[in-house]
Scaffold this active site. Structure first.
Site: not given
Ligand code: RB5
Length: 149
Positions: A65, A98
């Site tokens: 993300c 580990h």
């Molecule tokens: C998306 O904008 C962002 O909030 C998500 O990808 C992530 O970083 C959340 O942890």
């Protein structure tokens, strides 16, 4: 080894690049996102990835993300998943060796594409040591997971 990968919009571009690369060397299951939607939510893609890991459908997972934080939090809600947010190569292999880490979480807005590839290669090439001290720690971790701590 079968690999799974998933990302929200924050990791979508990096995921697409990794899919092309990793397909050359691994059986790869892509749990989405399958198109760029700036309004999508990371749990919608990371949860299927984490469940696939827990069920044995895949052997290792890659969750991406923007920061890697949300992806890691979702993945670790599923029993049997040992996910960590990793943005450098040492922990990428040591976490497997580990701690038997089985899902790596990456922040696409934190590391560059080429370094992300190196991190993932280090993760995928690493093997769990099986040493007694590591087994002992994993047993304790699993007891906590079962609510028997
Ligand atoms: C998306 O904008 C962002 O909030 C998500 O990808 C992530 O970083 C959340 O942890």
């Amino acid at each position: 080894m079968t690999i799974g990968i998933a990302s929200d919009h924050g990791g979508y571009e990096l995921k697409e690049k990794l899919v092309k690369l990793l397909k050359e060397d691994y059986q790869l299951n892509d749990y989405g996102a399958h198109h760029l939607n700036p309004n999508d939510d990371y749990p919608d893609y990371v949860l299927p990835l984490a469940k696939a890991l827990a069920s044995g459908e895949i052997d290792r997972g890659i969750a991406i993300c923007g920061s890697g934080v949300g992806a890691c939090m979702v993945a670790n809600k599923i029993k049997g998943v040992r996910a960590a947010l990793i943005n450098e190569t040492y922990s990428a292999h040591q976490g497997v060796e580990h701690d038997d880490m089985n899902i790596i979480c990456i922040g696409a807005r934190v590391v560059g594409d080429i370094y992300a590839q190196e991190i993932i290669r280090a993760f995928l090439k690493a093997s769990y040591s099986g040493e007694e001290r590591h087994e002992r720690r994993l047993r304790k971790l699993k007891q906590i997971e079962q609510g028997n701590s």
